[in-house]
Design an enzyme around this catalytic site. Structure first.
Site, PDB file in Angstrom:
ATOM      1  N   HIS A   1     -10.771  -3.909   3.883  1.00 17.18           N
ATOM      2  CA  HIS A   1     -10.690  -3.522   5.295  1.00 17.18           C
ATOM      3  C   HIS A   1     -11.527  -2.288   5.634  1.00 17.18           C
ATOM      4  CE1 HIS A   1      -8.107  -0.974   3.044  1.00 17.18           C
ATOM      5  NE2 HIS A   1      -8.008  -0.157   4.069  1.00 17.18           N
ATOM      6  N   ASP A   2     -12.179  -1.697   4.648  1.00 20.37           N
ATOM      7  CA  ASP A   2     -12.954  -0.470   4.872  1.00 20.37           C
ATOM      8  C   ASP A   2     -14.459  -0.691   4.919  1.00 20.37           C
ATOM      9  OD1 ASP A   2     -10.839   1.286   5.019  1.00 20.37           O
ATOM     10  OD2 ASP A   2     -10.775   1.617   2.864  1.00 20.37           O
TER      11      ASP A   2
ATOM     12  N   ASP B   1      -3.176   4.396  -2.207  1.00 21.52           N
ATOM     13  CA  ASP B   1      -4.270   4.863  -1.347  1.00 21.52           C
ATOM     14  C   ASP B   1      -4.778   6.238  -1.783  1.00 21.52           C
ATOM     15  OD1 ASP B   1      -5.666   4.375   1.290  1.00 21.52           O
ATOM     16  OD2 ASP B   1      -4.744   6.311   1.735  1.00 21.52           O
TER      17      ASP B   1
ATOM     18  N   ASP C   1       0.858  -1.177   0.000  1.00 24.14           N
ATOM     19  CA  ASP C   1       0.000   0.000   0.000  1.00 24.14           C
ATOM     20  C   ASP C   1       0.900   1.235   0.000  1.00 24.14           C
ATOM     21  OD1 ASP C   1      -2.498   1.484   0.477  1.00 24.14           O
ATOM     22  OD2 ASP C   1      -3.191  -0.414   1.313  1.00 24.14           O
TER      23      ASP C   1
ATOM     24  N   GLU D   1      -6.546   3.550  -5.768  1.00 21.52           N
ATOM     25  CA  GLU D   1      -7.845   3.671  -5.108  1.00 21.52           C
ATOM     26  C   GLU D   1      -8.444   5.017  -5.507  1.00 21.52           C
ATOM     27  OE1 GLU D   1      -9.929   3.497  -0.697  1.00 21.52           O
ATOM     28  OE2 GLU D   1      -8.143   4.714  -1.026  1.00 21.52           O
TER      29      GLU D   1
HETATM   30  C1  NOJ Z   1      -8.430   4.430   2.159  1.00 19.03           C
HETATM   31  C2  NOJ Z   1      -8.010   3.298   3.026  1.00 19.03           C
HETATM   32  O1  NOJ Z   1      -8.423   2.099   2.441  1.00 19.03           O
HETATM   33  C3  NOJ Z   1      -8.607   3.537   4.383  1.00 19.03           C
HETATM   34  O2  NOJ Z   1      -8.463   2.446   5.245  1.00 19.03           O
HETATM   35  C4  NOJ Z   1      -7.987   4.763   4.962  1.00 19.03           C
HETATM   36  O3  NOJ Z   1      -8.614   5.061   6.180  1.00 19.03           O
HETATM   37  C5  NOJ Z   1      -8.126   5.962   4.011  1.00 19.03           C
HETATM   38  N1  NOJ Z   1      -7.837   5.623   2.652  1.00 19.03           N
HETATM   39  C6  NOJ Z   1      -7.184   7.043   4.419  1.00 19.03           C
HETATM   40  O4  NOJ Z   1      -5.873   6.605   4.216  1.00 19.03           O
END
Ligand code: NOJ
Ligand code: CA
Length: 560
Positions: free
Chosen positions: A332-333, A206, A101, A260
């Site tokens: 994970h989000d 990210d 990441d 992302e």
């Molecule tokens: C996306 C990530 O997947 C998430 O876990 C994170 O909190 C935010 N970006 C900020 O980095």
């Protein structure tokens, strides 16, 4: 054909590791690289071709690794650089690529750059972050604009020493880097080279679409918590230029880049994925996460299959023959998909159906740890037990006026913490994740939902994932074929076709607990089909899908 055949990531699939909860190898209750090392054969056995590691770097964990305090090291909780190299080598020897990441929109406020930067305007790191003077209103100091952060309160934090505000699009402890500063971009390239030189195969980048801010930082729409500044930092004016610079570094190593891109549109995605401006290999879009809620707490409503199907098809059609999709349903989000889009009462059926419903689309599938065994959302009894900054903030602000039970319910259905409970390896104590009490709660269903048990059951969710991934490799139509959706308005069934040369494969997925009658699209005869896959063990009723049933049929036309 799709026009993408030259890229080997197209036929690949990835497994995502959120290391803190994956496997504890040294007995301190925290997942680590020793645990990962031991589980690499398991990961390979799934049939995936690579691993994406969520951040493994030193971090104060205000956002569990996404607040980095040292980009060129490993968090001591997870091991050290040497152990990472061992994991990398072993992964490579098993035929697994490894991508890390790359979190460069922001750092931790404990990163040495920020510690220096906040010391004063004449500091060499002064312009590494986005600092602005206060606005004065009626002699009161106010933030430079009205943006909210996505995670907690306003997007600006005042620093007494500098007498300025710094911008944080996410948590307070995640100051945004100033990418317009060429020195910052050089730092980023140096971070990339550091890991690529070590042999890493690429990056998941990210919130990469946020790194270029509108130079004037204008006010956003008032009273729109979380995202009112979005139009001024999403896909900003210099994004393409900066991504080209990063691309040049990555290309020197043949590295994969997956960006992302929260809330991006297909039109914008195509700009970054095609032609001379091909600065990313894939983009992680958010539309498929909006079928019931947006990045969890802010907005939440019931799940609509038609919305999910529209999102799937929109991306499938738009990218066809031009670019490549990153396919995912969990990470994970987000809460767990059986609890979201499936049904915990039909755990096995919905868990398997959801696997097939996205893995057979055109794109590179990503599977998040625990998804492959059907882990579900955890229900904690008090907000004090939750750890995610966003959940805690939402509980205390947006849901403040709701009853305790309702507030907790909303957190329960939407919290990112549900994706972060320890991986369930076995029936042993602590789900086999650790020999000591884990850092976070183990889901009480671990005696029934775990790798050990599912390994022994040919009809388990785990073995169904394996079958899906094997099938995707075996039938090239599932990788390269065209995509077409049928019956888009059906609210219970999702039907799509993949077609290549003489082969047609039809995927039928029921999102309903009731039996659903179906008919095949025109030109398809079930009697002539080969049933490639079904998530029910016994032959089933023709023309009816049972609860959360999925059937995959194949037709091969005779040569003329
Ligand atoms: C996306 C990530 O997947 C998430 O876990 C994170 O909190 C935010 N970006 C900020 O980095
Ligand atoms: Ca450990």
């Amino acid at each position: 054909m799709s026009g993408m055949e030259q890229y080997d990531f197209c036929s690949m699939s990835f497994y995502q590791i959120w290391i803190r909860s994956f496997c504890d190898g040294n007995g301190d209750g925290i997942g680590d690289l020793y645990g990962v090392y031991d589980k690499l054969e398991y990961i390979r056995s799934l049939g995936v071709d690579g691993i994406w590691f969520s951040p493994i770097y030193p971090s104060p964990n205000a956002d569990y690794g996404y607040d980095i305090s040292d980009y060129k090291n490993v968090h001591p909780d997870y091991g050290d650089l040497e152990q990472f190299q061992k994991v990398l080598q072993k992964a490579h020897s098993l035929g697994l690529r490894v991508i890390l990441d790359l979190v460069i929109n922001h750092t931790s406020d404990e990163h040495p750059w920020f510690i220096e930067s906040r010391k004063g305007k004449d500091n060499p790191y002064s312009d590494y972050y986005i600092w602005r003077d206060p606005r004065w209103k009626r002699r009161k100091k106010r933030p430079p604009n009205n943006w909210f952060s996505q995670f907690e309160g306003l997007a600006w934090e005042y620093d007494d020493r500098r007498e300025q505000y710094y911008l944080h699009v996410f948590a307070r402890k995640q100051p945004d880097l100033n990418m317009d500063n060429p020195k910052v971009r050089e730092e980023v390239k140096s971070i990339m080279r550091f890991w690529l030189e070590m042999g890493v195969d690429g990056f998941r980048e990210d919130v990469i679409t946020y790194i270029s801010k509108h130079p004037q930082l204008p006010d956003g729409i008032p009273f729109l918590p979380g995202i009112n500044g979005l139009p001024f930092y999403q896909e900003g004016p210099n994004l393409m230029t900066y991504l080209k610079e990063l691309r040049a570094v990555a290309q020197g190593y043949g590295a994969i880049q997956i960006g992302e891109a929260p809330m991006t549109s297909v039109k914008t995605a195509l700009r970054f994925l095609t032609g001379e401006n091909r600065v990313l290999d894939m983009m992680i879009q958010f539309d498929t996460m909006m079928a019931d809620c947006f990045l969890m707490e802010y907005i939440h409503h019931n799940f609509w299959l038609t919305k999910l199907k529209r999102a799937f098809s929109k991306w499938q059609y738009a990218l066809a023959g031009k670019a490549w999709n990153a396919l995912y349903l969990e990470n994970h989000d987000h809460p767990r998909i059986i609890s979201r889009y499936g049904n915990e009462k039909y755990w096995r059926e919905s868990g398997t159906m959801l696997a097939a419903c996205y893995i057979f689309q055109q794109g590179t599938p990503f599977i998040y740890q625990g998804q492959e065994i059907g882990m579900t959302n955890i229900e904690l009894s008090s907000i004090d037990q939750y750890l995610d900054v966003l959940s805690i903030h939402a509980y205390h602000t947006f849901f403040k006026h709701q009853s305790e039970a309702k507030r907790l319910h909303r957190i329960h259905v939407s919290s990112r913490d549900s994706a972060r409970t320890p991986m369930q390896w076995s029936r042993a104590v602590n789900a086999g994740f650790s020999t000591v009490e884990p850092w976070f709660y183990v889901h009480p269903n671990s005696p029934e939902v775990n790798v050990e048990l599912e390994e022994q059951d040919p009809n388990s969710i785990l073995n169904f994932y394996r079958r899906c991934l094997t099938m995707r490799k075996r039938y090239h139509t599932l990788i390269w074929g065209s995509y077409k959706e049928y019956f888009p308005w059906n609210r219970k069934i999702y039907v799509y076709e993949r077609r290549l040369d003489r082969e047609r494969i039809l995927v039928l997925c029921s999102f309903s607990q009731e039996n659903q009658e179906y008919r095949l699209p025109k030109g398809y005869a079930e009697e002539e089909a080969e049933l490639l896959l079904c998530n029910y063990p016994r032959p089933i009723t023709a023309g009816v899908l049972h609860s959360y049933e999925v059937r995959v049929f194949r037709w091969l036309e005779e040569r003329a």
